[in-house]
Design a protein around this motif. Structure first.
Motif, PDB file in Angstrom:
ATOM      1  N   ALA A  11     -36.121   9.082  62.922  1.00 32.51           N
ATOM      2  CA  ALA A  11     -34.796   8.726  62.414  1.00 32.51           C
ATOM      3  C   ALA A  11     -33.912   8.523  63.631  1.00 32.51           C
ATOM      4  N   VAL A  12     -33.036   7.549  63.548  1.00 33.47           N
ATOM      5  CA  VAL A  12     -32.128   7.274  64.658  1.00 33.47           C
ATOM      6  C   VAL A  12     -30.690   7.350  64.144  1.00 33.47           C
ATOM      7  N   PRO A  13     -29.753   7.709  65.018  1.00 29.69           N
ATOM      8  CA  PRO A  13     -28.358   7.831  64.583  1.00 29.69           C
ATOM      9  C   PRO A  13     -27.826   6.522  63.999  1.00 29.69           C
ATOM     10  N   HIS A  14     -27.073   6.658  62.915  1.00 28.54           N
ATOM     11  CA  HIS A  14     -26.451   5.503  62.275  1.00 28.54           C
ATOM     12  C   HIS A  14     -25.236   5.994  61.503  1.00 28.54           C
ATOM     13  N   THR A  15     -24.145   5.273  61.589  1.00 26.53           N
ATOM     14  CA  THR A  15     -22.896   5.668  60.958  1.00 26.53           C
ATOM     15  C   THR A  15     -23.048   5.794  59.445  1.00 26.53           C
ATOM     16  N   ALA A  16     -22.835   6.984  58.918  1.00 23.26           N
ATOM     17  CA  ALA A  16     -22.746   7.278  57.486  1.00 23.26           C
ATOM     18  C   ALA A  16     -24.009   7.005  56.670  1.00 23.26           C
ATOM     19  N   ASP A  17     -25.070   6.528  57.279  1.00 23.49           N
ATOM     20  CA  ASP A  17     -26.325   6.271  56.588  1.00 23.49           C
ATOM     21  C   ASP A  17     -27.459   6.867  57.411  1.00 23.49           C
ATOM     22  N   VAL A  18     -28.674   6.584  57.017  1.00 20.75           N
ATOM     23  CA  VAL A  18     -29.850   7.006  57.767  1.00 20.75           C
ATOM     24  C   VAL A  18     -30.609   5.758  58.199  1.00 20.75           C
ATOM     25  N   ARG A  19     -30.989   5.680  59.450  1.00 22.29           N
ATOM     26  CA  ARG A  19     -31.798   4.559  59.945  1.00 22.29           C
ATOM     27  C   ARG A  19     -33.129   5.136  60.375  1.00 22.29           C
ATOM     28  N   ILE A  20     -34.203   4.539  59.865  1.00 23.28           N
ATOM     29  CA  ILE A  20     -35.535   5.006  60.246  1.00 23.28           C
ATOM     30  C   ILE A  20     -36.295   3.882  60.936  1.00 23.28           C
ATOM     31  N   GLU A  21     -37.190   4.276  61.817  1.00 22.19           N
ATOM     32  CA  GLU A  21     -38.093   3.352  62.491  1.00 22.19           C
ATOM     33  C   GLU A  21     -39.503   3.897  62.336  1.00 22.19           C
ATOM     34  N   ALA A  22     -40.475   2.989  62.236  1.00 18.23           N
ATOM     35  CA  ALA A  22     -41.873   3.402  62.131  1.00 18.23           C
ATOM     36  C   ALA A  22     -42.737   2.384  62.850  1.00 18.23           C
ATOM     37  N   TRP A  23     -43.920   2.824  63.276  1.00 13.71           N
ATOM     38  CA  TRP A  23     -44.847   1.939  63.976  1.00 13.71           C
ATOM     39  C   TRP A  23     -46.275   2.413  63.755  1.00 13.71           C
ATOM     40  N   LEU A 124     -32.655  -5.169  58.396  1.00 16.34           N
ATOM     41  CA  LEU A 124     -34.021  -4.782  58.069  1.00 16.34           C
ATOM     42  C   LEU A 124     -34.989  -5.555  58.973  1.00 16.34           C
ATOM     43  N   ARG A 125     -35.946  -4.854  59.548  1.00 15.27           N
ATOM     44  CA  ARG A 125     -36.955  -5.503  60.391  1.00 15.27           C
ATOM     45  C   ARG A 125     -38.332  -4.954  60.029  1.00 15.27           C
ATOM     46  N   PHE A 126     -39.305  -5.859  59.931  1.00 16.03           N
ATOM     47  CA  PHE A 126     -40.692  -5.458  59.691  1.00 16.03           C
ATOM     48  C   PHE A 126     -41.587  -6.595  60.144  1.00 16.03           C
ATOM     49  N   ALA A 127     -42.339  -6.373  61.200  1.00 14.10           N
ATOM     50  CA  ALA A 127     -43.158  -7.459  61.744  1.00 14.10           C
ATOM     51  C   ALA A 127     -44.300  -6.917  62.579  1.00 14.10           C
ATOM     52  N   GLY A 128     -45.344  -7.727  62.642  1.00 14.66           N
ATOM     53  CA  GLY A 128     -46.473  -7.427  63.504  1.00 14.66           C
ATOM     54  C   GLY A 128     -46.285  -8.086  64.860  1.00 14.66           C
ATOM     55  N   THR A 129     -46.822  -7.445  65.886  1.00 10.50           N
ATOM     56  CA  THR A 129     -46.791  -7.975  67.242  1.00 10.50           C
ATOM     57  C   THR A 129     -48.194  -7.853  67.822  1.00 10.50           C
ATOM     58  N   ASP A 130     -48.360  -8.241  69.033  1.00 10.02           N
ATOM     59  CA  ASP A 130     -49.656  -8.092  69.697  1.00 10.02           C
ATOM     60  C   ASP A 130     -50.068  -6.628  69.824  1.00 10.02           C
ATOM     61  N   SER A 131     -49.105  -5.720  69.828  1.00 11.40           N
ATOM     62  CA  SER A 131     -49.412  -4.308  70.023  1.00 11.40           C
ATOM     63  C   SER A 131     -49.333  -3.477  68.746  1.00 11.40           C
ATOM     64  N   GLY A 132     -49.154  -4.104  67.587  1.00  8.47           N
ATOM     65  CA  GLY A 132     -49.110  -3.361  66.333  1.00  8.47           C
ATOM     66  C   GLY A 132     -47.940  -3.800  65.469  1.00  8.47           C
ATOM     67  N   TRP A 133     -47.638  -2.983  64.471  1.00  7.47           N
ATOM     68  CA  TRP A 133     -46.555  -3.275  63.530  1.00  7.47           C
ATOM     69  C   TRP A 133     -45.412  -2.304  63.753  1.00  7.47           C
ATOM     70  N   ARG A 134     -44.171  -2.812  63.556  1.00 11.49           N
ATOM     71  CA  ARG A 134     -42.965  -2.004  63.686  1.00 11.49           C
ATOM     72  C   ARG A 134     -42.021  -2.336  62.541  1.00 11.49           C
ATOM     73  N   CYS A 135     -41.271  -1.333  62.114  1.00  8.82           N
ATOM     74  CA  CYS A 135     -40.231  -1.593  61.134  1.00  8.82           C
ATOM     75  C   CYS A 135     -39.006  -0.734  61.443  1.00  8.82           C
ATOM     76  N   ALA A 136     -37.879  -1.195  60.970  1.00 11.24           N
ATOM     77  CA  ALA A 136     -36.629  -0.461  61.059  1.00 11.24           C
ATOM     78  C   ALA A 136     -35.818  -0.802  59.826  1.00 11.24           C
ATOM     79  N   VAL A 137     -35.231   0.216  59.225  1.00 13.27           N
ATOM     80  CA  VAL A 137     -34.499   0.003  57.978  1.00 13.27           C
ATOM     81  C   VAL A 137     -33.395   1.060  57.864  1.00 13.27           C
ATOM     82  N   THR A 138     -32.296   0.646  57.263  1.00 10.59           N
ATOM     83  CA  THR A 138     -31.188   1.561  56.996  1.00 10.59           C
ATOM     84  C   THR A 138     -31.245   1.970  55.541  1.00 10.59           C
ATOM     85  N   VAL A 139     -31.042   3.257  55.292  1.00  4.83           N
ATOM     86  CA  VAL A 139     -31.081   3.808  53.940  1.00  4.83           C
ATOM     87  C   VAL A 139     -29.714   4.378  53.616  1.00  4.83           C
TER      88      VAL A 139
END
Length: 141
Positions: A11-23, A124-139
């Protein structure tokens, strides 16, 4: 290692919401990590043991739709069944994604953060790259 062959989330800091990242190395692993990240923002599952299992089919034309769909489903089941996933298994299906959760009742876990209300499409971000998949989303909480 973010974006490499390892799996993880935060989880990363985000104003008044929650932002998560995964890989993860693959799309389905990244989705499972996103679910784990979401759950960890509002409950402590330490010592909890699954008492149920749920299978869900998520249709989607785009990868971003799968990310939103799987997180929305977690929020829906939290609100309607009072359950949260402890473990997520995701596999591609003909129409999108088949998800299997090992779940626990919310009475068996400790609330440690704001309960999620909805997934935001903003940044919202969700994509594959040469090194794997990453996503980021605010909840929204």
């Amino acid at each position: 290692m973010i974006g490499g062959m390892d799996r993880g989330h935060r989880a990363v800091p985000h104003t008044a919401d929650v932002r998560i990242e995964a890989w993860a190395p693959d799309r389905e692993g990244c989705l499972a990590e996103a679910v784990a990240a979401l759950v960890q923002t509002f409950v402590d599952t330490t010592g909890a043991h699954p008492d149920g299992e749920t299978t869900v089919e998520l249709p989607a034309d785009r990868d971003e739709d799968l990310l939103v769909g799987i997180l929305d489903e977690v929020i829906f089941r939290l609100e309607t069944e009072g359950t949260v996933p402890l473990a997520t298994e995701a596999q591609p299906s003909a129409d999108g994604l088949r998800v299997r959760w090992h779940t626990v009742d919310t009475d068996a876990v400790e609330l440690v953060g704001a309960v999620p209300k909805a997934v935001s499409l903003h940044e919202l971000r969700f994509a594959g790259t040469d090194s794997g998949w990453r996503c980021a989303v605010t909840v929204d909480v």
